[in-house]
Design a protein around this motif. Sequence first.
Motif, PDB file in Angstrom:
ATOM      1  N   MET A 156       1.446  -1.762 -22.113  1.00  0.00           N
ATOM      2  CA  MET A 156       0.379  -2.190 -21.220  1.00  0.00           C
ATOM      3  C   MET A 156       0.812  -2.204 -19.759  1.00  0.00           C
ATOM      4  N   LEU A 157      -0.169  -1.927 -18.891  1.00  0.00           N
ATOM      5  CA  LEU A 157       0.018  -1.989 -17.440  1.00  0.00           C
ATOM      6  C   LEU A 157      -1.164  -2.725 -16.837  1.00  0.00           C
ATOM      7  N   ARG A 158      -0.949  -3.268 -15.643  1.00  0.00           N
ATOM      8  CA  ARG A 158      -2.055  -3.841 -14.862  1.00  0.00           C
ATOM      9  C   ARG A 158      -2.161  -3.014 -13.585  1.00  0.00           C
ATOM     10  N   ILE A 159      -3.385  -2.597 -13.269  1.00  0.00           N
ATOM     11  CA  ILE A 159      -3.633  -1.848 -12.043  1.00  0.00           C
ATOM     12  C   ILE A 159      -4.714  -2.570 -11.247  1.00  0.00           C
ATOM     13  N   LYS A 160      -4.711  -2.356  -9.939  1.00  0.00           N
ATOM     14  CA  LYS A 160      -5.716  -2.991  -9.078  1.00  0.00           C
ATOM     15  C   LYS A 160      -5.947  -2.098  -7.868  1.00  0.00           C
ATOM     16  N   THR A 161      -7.214  -1.822  -7.576  1.00  0.00           N
ATOM     17  CA  THR A 161      -7.525  -1.044  -6.377  1.00  0.00           C
ATOM     18  C   THR A 161      -7.537  -1.976  -5.172  1.00  0.00           C
ATOM     19  N   PRO A 162      -7.119  -1.495  -4.009  1.00  0.00           N
ATOM     20  CA  PRO A 162      -7.044  -2.358  -2.824  1.00  0.00           C
ATOM     21  C   PRO A 162      -8.369  -3.017  -2.441  1.00  0.00           C
ATOM     22  N   LEU A 163      -9.488  -2.326  -2.582  1.00  0.00           N
ATOM     23  CA  LEU A 163     -10.788  -2.895  -2.217  1.00  0.00           C
ATOM     24  C   LEU A 163     -11.624  -3.275  -3.438  1.00  0.00           C
ATOM     25  N   VAL A 192      -3.840   3.145  -6.777  1.00  0.00           N
ATOM     26  CA  VAL A 192      -3.583   1.804  -7.289  1.00  0.00           C
ATOM     27  C   VAL A 192      -2.083   1.541  -7.379  1.00  0.00           C
ATOM     28  N   PRO A 193      -1.677   0.278  -7.255  1.00  0.00           N
ATOM     29  CA  PRO A 193      -0.304  -0.078  -7.608  1.00  0.00           C
ATOM     30  C   PRO A 193      -0.256  -0.404  -9.100  1.00  0.00           C
ATOM     31  N   LYS A 194       0.857  -0.070  -9.750  1.00  0.00           N
ATOM     32  CA  LYS A 194       1.037  -0.376 -11.165  1.00  0.00           C
ATOM     33  C   LYS A 194       1.923  -1.603 -11.299  1.00  0.00           C
ATOM     34  N   GLN A 195       1.633  -2.421 -12.295  1.00  0.00           N
ATOM     35  CA  GLN A 195       2.445  -3.597 -12.586  1.00  0.00           C
ATOM     36  C   GLN A 195       2.609  -3.669 -14.093  1.00  0.00           C
ATOM     37  N   LEU A 214       0.800  -1.211   0.000  1.00  0.00           N
ATOM     38  CA  LEU A 214       0.000   0.000   0.000  1.00  0.00           C
ATOM     39  C   LEU A 214       0.841   1.273   0.000  1.00  0.00           C
ATOM     40  N   ARG A 215       2.112   1.178   0.297  1.00  0.00           N
ATOM     41  CA  ARG A 215       2.914   2.396   0.308  1.00  0.00           C
ATOM     42  C   ARG A 215       3.409   2.789  -1.082  1.00  0.00           C
ATOM     43  N   TYR A 216       3.213   1.921  -2.085  1.00  0.00           N
ATOM     44  CA  TYR A 216       3.633   2.234  -3.447  1.00  0.00           C
ATOM     45  C   TYR A 216       2.446   2.556  -4.344  1.00  0.00           C
ATOM     46  N   LEU A 217       1.389   3.090  -3.786  1.00  0.00           N
ATOM     47  CA  LEU A 217       0.201   3.394  -4.561  1.00  0.00           C
ATOM     48  C   LEU A 217       0.385   4.694  -5.342  1.00  0.00           C
TER      49      LEU A 217
END
Length: 109
Positions: A57-64, A36-39, A3-6
Motif C-alpha cells: 500500500m501507498l498513500r498519495i495526495k495531490t497538492p491542490l 503527487v508525492p508517494k508515502q 513539491l520537488r519530490y512529486l
Amino acid sequence: MLLRYLETVTLKKSITVKQPNGSRIEEYETLGEYEVPKQELDDQISASIYGASIVNMLRIKTPLSNLENLLKSKLNNTTDNISKYFIFINKTKYKIKSVNSKGIEIELV
C-alpha cells in the motif's frame, strides 16, 4: 508536502468492450495525469487497520486536492463507482482502497 519530490501518476477508468465474437474484454480509459508525492504506509496505526496487506500500500495526495475531490464524488455513486477507477504508477496498477482529506490509499493489484 515537498513539491520537488512529486511523481506522475495516471488515473484510468476500466471499461468493458464487447468484441465482434461476443466476448468482453476490459480496457482502460485515461482520465488524467497528476503530480503527487508517494508515502509508504509503515506506521503502527496503518498496520493495525490494513493488516498484512500494508506492504503493498501507498498513500498519495495531490497538492491542490484535485484528485481527491474527483474521487470523493465517486464513493456513493452506484452507476460510476470508485471500484472502476485505478491509479497507474510507472505501468504498475493500483486499486483505490480509500479516499479522505489526508490523501488516497492505494493497493498494488
